[in-house]
Design a protein around this motif. Structure first.
Motif, short mmCIF file in Angstrom:
data_model
loop_
_atom_site.label_atom_id
_atom_site.label_comp_id
_atom_site.label_asym_id
_atom_site.label_seq_id
_atom_site.Cartn_x
_atom_site.Cartn_y
_atom_site.Cartn_z
N GLY A 141 -4.93 -12.51 9.94
CA GLY A 141 -6.27 -12.50 9.33
C GLY A 141 -7.16 -11.42 9.91
O GLY A 141 -7.86 -10.71 9.17
N ASP A 142 -7.13 -11.27 11.22
CA ASP A 142 -7.92 -10.22 11.87
C ASP A 142 -7.46 -8.83 11.44
O ASP A 142 -8.28 -7.94 11.18
N LEU A 143 -6.14 -8.64 11.37
CA LEU A 143 -5.60 -7.35 10.96
C LEU A 143 -5.98 -7.01 9.52
O LEU A 143 -6.31 -5.86 9.21
N GLU A 144 -5.93 -8.01 8.65
CA GLU A 144 -6.30 -7.77 7.26
C GLU A 144 -7.78 -7.43 7.13
O GLU A 144 -8.16 -6.55 6.34
N GLU A 145 -8.60 -8.11 7.92
CA GLU A 145 -10.04 -7.81 7.91
C GLU A 145 -10.30 -6.37 8.36
O GLU A 145 -11.06 -5.64 7.73
N LEU A 146 -9.65 -5.98 9.45
CA LEU A 146 -9.78 -4.60 9.93
C LEU A 146 -9.29 -3.60 8.89
O LEU A 146 -9.91 -2.56 8.67
N PHE A 147 -8.16 -3.92 8.25
CA PHE A 147 -7.61 -3.03 7.23
C PHE A 147 -8.62 -2.80 6.11
O PHE A 147 -8.84 -1.66 5.69
N HIS A 148 -9.24 -3.87 5.62
CA HIS A 148 -10.19 -3.73 4.52
C HIS A 148 -11.45 -2.96 4.94
O HIS A 148 -11.98 -2.18 4.14
N ALA B 197 -5.99 3.95 6.69
CA ALA B 197 -6.10 2.52 6.99
C ALA B 197 -4.71 1.90 7.16
O ALA B 197 -4.50 1.08 8.05
N SER B 198 -3.76 2.31 6.33
CA SER B 198 -2.39 1.81 6.43
C SER B 198 -1.74 2.25 7.73
O SER B 198 -1.04 1.48 8.40
N TYR B 199 -1.95 3.50 8.09
CA TYR B 199 -1.43 4.02 9.36
C TYR B 199 -2.00 3.24 10.54
O TYR B 199 -1.26 2.84 11.44
N GLN B 200 -3.29 3.01 10.53
CA GLN B 200 -3.93 2.28 11.63
C GLN B 200 -3.47 0.82 11.67
O GLN B 200 -3.31 0.26 12.74
N TYR B 201 -3.23 0.22 10.51
CA TYR B 201 -2.70 -1.15 10.44
C TYR B 201 -1.33 -1.21 11.11
O TYR B 201 -1.07 -2.09 11.94
N ALA B 202 -0.47 -0.26 10.76
CA ALA B 202 0.87 -0.22 11.36
C ALA B 202 0.78 -0.03 12.87
O ALA B 202 1.50 -0.68 13.64
N ARG B 203 -0.10 0.86 13.29
CA ARG B 203 -0.28 1.10 14.73
C ARG B 203 -0.76 -0.16 15.44
O ARG B 203 -0.28 -0.49 16.53
N ASP B 204 -1.69 -0.89 14.82
CA ASP B 204 -2.19 -2.13 15.41
C ASP B 204 -1.08 -3.17 15.55
O ASP B 204 -0.97 -3.83 16.58
N VAL B 205 -0.27 -3.32 14.50
CA VAL B 205 0.83 -4.29 14.54
C VAL B 205 1.82 -3.92 15.65
O VAL B 205 2.23 -4.77 16.44
N LEU B 206 2.19 -2.65 15.72
CA LEU B 206 3.13 -2.21 16.75
C LEU B 206 2.55 -2.40 18.15
O LEU B 206 3.27 -2.77 19.08
N SER B 207 1.27 -2.18 18.30
CA SER B 207 0.62 -2.39 19.59
C SER B 207 0.67 -3.86 20.01
O SER B 207 0.96 -4.18 21.16
#
Length: 64
Positions: free
Chosen positions: A21-28, A39-49
């Motif tokens: 939920g937090d990641l989706e909020e940040l993505f939007h 935004a997609s790149y940063q989402y992937a980076r956040d998940v990997l982190s």
């Protein structure tokens, strides 16, 4: 492999929905600010982190 499946491997079941939920909020928020590609790149980076942090935590717990 989907990024969500990585979250499921490195987060507890209770944490997955909260983190997702937090990641989706940040993505939007980022989508509106910097566009889909960045935004997609940063989402992937956040998940990997998050997954990396979970892996390090598991390794440390295994050493003690």
């Amino acid at each position: 492999m989907k990024l969500d499946s990585l979250l499921q491997k490195f987060c507890s079941i209770d944490e997955v929905e909260y983190v997702r939920g937090d990641l989706e909020e940040l993505f939007h928020e980022r989508l509106a600010q910097v566009g889909r590609t960045r935004a997609s790149y940063q989402y992937a980076r956040d998940v990997l982190s998050i997954c990396w942090s979970g892996l390090v935590k598991r390794l440390k717990e295994g050493d003690t």
